[in-house]
Each structure stands twice: as C-alpha cells, then as structure tokens.
Design a protein around this motif. Structure first.
Motif, PDB file in Angstrom:
ATOM      1  N   LEU A   1     -18.262 -79.517 -36.767  1.00 44.84           N
ATOM      2  CA  LEU A   1     -18.049 -77.883 -37.051  1.00 44.84           C
ATOM      3  C   LEU A   1     -18.662 -77.550 -38.173  1.00 44.84           C
ATOM      4  CD1 LEU A   1     -14.355 -77.720 -35.635  1.00 44.84           C
ATOM      5  CD2 LEU A   1     -16.680 -76.866 -34.439  1.00 44.84           C
ATOM      6  N   PHE A   2     -18.543 -78.308 -39.267  1.00 45.69           N
ATOM      7  CA  PHE A   2     -19.076 -77.933 -40.695  1.00 45.69           C
ATOM      8  C   PHE A   2     -20.674 -78.253 -40.555  1.00 45.69           C
ATOM      9  CE2 PHE A   2     -15.344 -79.560 -43.110  1.00 45.69           C
ATOM     10  CZ  PHE A   2     -14.537 -78.632 -43.161  1.00 45.69           C
ATOM     11  N   ALA A   3     -21.256 -78.921 -39.635  1.00 44.91           N
ATOM     12  CA  ALA A   3     -22.512 -79.034 -39.541  1.00 44.91           C
ATOM     13  C   ALA A   3     -23.288 -78.095 -38.552  1.00 44.91           C
ATOM     14  CB  ALA A   3     -22.938 -80.687 -38.846  1.00 44.91           C
ATOM     15  N   THR A   4     -22.392 -77.533 -37.617  1.00 33.99           N
ATOM     16  CA  THR A   4     -22.854 -76.532 -36.774  1.00 33.99           C
ATOM     17  C   THR A   4     -22.474 -75.196 -36.927  1.00 33.99           C
ATOM     18  OG1 THR A   4     -21.011 -76.743 -35.334  1.00 33.99           O
ATOM     19  CG2 THR A   4     -23.168 -78.211 -34.856  1.00 33.99           C
ATOM     20  N   ARG A   5     -21.528 -75.039 -37.733  1.00 37.82           N
ATOM     21  CA  ARG A   5     -20.793 -73.628 -37.892  1.00 37.82           C
ATOM     22  C   ARG A   5     -20.588 -73.116 -39.414  1.00 37.82           C
ATOM     23  NH1 ARG A   5     -16.207 -71.651 -34.407  1.00 37.82           N
ATOM     24  NH2 ARG A   5     -17.268 -69.750 -35.202  1.00 37.82           N
ATOM     25  N   GLY A   6     -20.673 -74.185 -40.240  1.00 38.57           N
ATOM     26  CA  GLY A   6     -20.824 -73.966 -41.839  1.00 38.57           C
ATOM     27  C   GLY A   6     -19.452 -73.989 -42.150  1.00 38.57           C
ATOM     28  N   TYR A   7     -19.091 -73.994 -43.429  1.00 40.21           N
ATOM     29  CA  TYR A   7     -17.809 -74.298 -44.052  1.00 40.21           C
ATOM     30  C   TYR A   7     -16.899 -73.079 -43.683  1.00 40.21           C
ATOM     31  CZ  TYR A   7     -13.782 -74.624 -47.467  1.00 40.21           C
ATOM     32  OH  TYR A   7     -12.698 -75.030 -48.103  1.00 40.21           O
ATOM     33  N   ALA A   8     -17.424 -71.926 -43.691  1.00 36.13           N
ATOM     34  CA  ALA A   8     -16.643 -70.573 -43.778  1.00 36.13           C
ATOM     35  C   ALA A   8     -16.045 -70.460 -42.279  1.00 36.13           C
ATOM     36  CB  ALA A   8     -17.484 -69.494 -44.426  1.00 36.13           C
ATOM     37  N   ASN A   9     -16.946 -70.847 -41.456  1.00 38.98           N
ATOM     38  CA  ASN A   9     -16.792 -70.539 -39.982  1.00 38.98           C
ATOM     39  C   ASN A   9     -15.942 -71.677 -39.096  1.00 38.98           C
ATOM     40  OD1 ASN A   9     -17.860 -67.924 -40.125  1.00 38.98           O
ATOM     41  ND2 ASN A   9     -19.975 -68.958 -40.137  1.00 38.98           N
ATOM     42  N   ALA A  10     -15.643 -72.638 -39.976  1.00 37.27           N
ATOM     43  CA  ALA A  10     -14.907 -73.734 -39.399  1.00 37.27           C
ATOM     44  C   ALA A  10     -13.419 -73.867 -39.858  1.00 37.27           C
ATOM     45  CB  ALA A  10     -15.807 -75.221 -39.688  1.00 37.27           C
ATOM     46  N   GLY A  11     -12.765 -73.181 -39.051  1.00 38.85           N
ATOM     47  CA  GLY A  11     -11.082 -73.057 -39.491  1.00 38.85           C
ATOM     48  C   GLY A  11     -10.619 -74.346 -39.050  1.00 38.85           C
ATOM     49  N   MET A  12      -9.264 -74.336 -39.709  1.00 40.05           N
ATOM     50  CA  MET A  12      -8.477 -75.743 -39.596  1.00 40.05           C
ATOM     51  C   MET A  12      -8.033 -75.752 -38.206  1.00 40.05           C
ATOM     52  SD  MET A  12      -8.167 -77.467 -42.511  1.00 40.05           S
ATOM     53  CE  MET A  12      -6.832 -78.208 -43.261  1.00 40.05           C
ATOM     54  N   ARG A  13      -7.802 -74.634 -37.544  1.00 37.75           N
ATOM     55  CA  ARG A  13      -7.093 -74.643 -36.378  1.00 37.75           C
ATOM     56  C   ARG A  13      -8.047 -75.106 -35.230  1.00 37.75           C
ATOM     57  NH1 ARG A  13      -2.296 -72.507 -35.242  1.00 37.75           N
ATOM     58  NH2 ARG A  13      -1.434 -71.009 -37.101  1.00 37.75           N
TER      59      ARG A  13
END
Length: 200
Positions: A35-47
C-alpha cells in the motif's frame, strides 16, 4: 419408550488456533509495503493496511505502534547493500547490472515506497535519513577516497534512475526480457564510478 440416540453428536467449536506472532508481523509488513508503494504514505491508512493483512487495526497498532513506525519498518526490511556489492570489486558493475536486469519487477519495491515518500513532508526526511544511514554512508566507506560520498550518491542516482524508468514510469526501451547491450552500458557506468572519478 426409550429415546433413540441421534446419529449426530454436538461438538463444541474448535478452540481458535493461537496466532503466530512472526507470521502476523510479516503479513502486516507485506500489506503495508504494497500500500505504501502503490498509494503513498498519506493515502495508506492503518485500517486499510489491517484489512489487507486480514487482521484488526488494533493488532497493527500493537505490533508497530504508529503509522510512522510502521512505515520505517516497511522500508527497513529491504534496504541495504548486500544484494548489490559482489565479491570482486573489479567486476561490481557487471554484478549490479546483472542483478538489476534479472530482478523481477515488484509492486512493493522499496524504491516505489521511497518515490512516493519524496512528495510527503511527514516522512520525506525520515526516508532520506534512513537512505543516508543504510546506503550512502556504508557505500561511501566501501568505495573509499577520492570523493567517496559524492560517488556513492552518484551510484545511487544511476541505479535508482534506471529503476524509475524501468518500473515506475516504464519506457519501451526497458520492455521485454534482459537487454545485454543496455546491461553492459549500465555496468560500464557503474564501474567507472566505483573505480574513481578524476579530480575537477
């Protein structure tokens, strides 16, 4: 009149199997990296990370604390020099080029995570510091003088730039199978930097 025994026995539900801590941690990291690789840090939520790992958000927090700590763990798992530096310094250019062009493309590549992090002020400095500590400084010590840190940064730029246009923004020149001519050219550039740069 005697009651007939039912052919079916009532069984209690099986006790839940204990969750393997190492496996759970690995599943969280795998989901986070993707998720960090495909959506970035801001858009990858913990849920969202928890859902991808098949667990609850509370377990993600239990294992990693904050999202920032999870991000750090996600990039620490696959950042370093071990795969790149071959046993022979004189042929390290060929070793890196061969490794680079033979390595399959992955959605959860660490460079993808770092590329997304470059645009996020919350983790950009963290990623830069980790890259400097785990890659630039060890590589500079391995290279030695002259201008070791500058050569280390240049090597990283050559490798990551080639990766960028092979995976993140794929160019036709890098499509298909391994290209011996391109690999040879990359190897020569890398070896030139490894062997040393002339003083200006």
């Amino acid at each position: 009149m005697a009651q007939r025994k039912s052919p079916f026995r009532l069984c209690s539900a099986p006790a839940p199997r204990p969750r393997d801590a190492e496996q759970t941690r690995a599943e969280i990291l795998r989901a986070a990296r993707l998720l960090f690789a495909t959506r970035g840090y801001a858009n990858a939520g913990m849920r969202e990370i928890a859902r991808a790992a098949g667990i609850t958000p509370a377990l993600v927090v239990r294992y990693f604390g904050s999202k920032r700590d999870l991000f750090l763990a996600a990039i620490e798992t696959d950042i370093g020099l071990a795969p790149f530096l071959g046993p022979d310094r004189a042929t390290v250019g060929r070793h890196i080029a061969r490794y680079f062009f033979s390595k399959p493309l992955r959605d959860a590549d660490t460079l993808s995570i770092l590329l997304h992090a470059a645009g996020d002020p919350e983790v950009r400095d963290l990623a830069t510091e980790l890259l400097n500590a785990r890659v630039i400084q060890p590589l500079a010590r391995w290279l030695g003088p002259p201008r070791a840190e500058a050569r280390a940064a240049l090597l990283l730029a050559i490798i990551s730039g080639t990766w960028l246009f092979r995976q993140a923004l794929p160019m036709r020149a890098f499509a298909g199978g391994p290209d011996a001519a391109l690999a040879s050219c990359l190897a020569a550039q890398i070896q030139h930097v490894v062997d040393g740069l002339p003083e200006p």
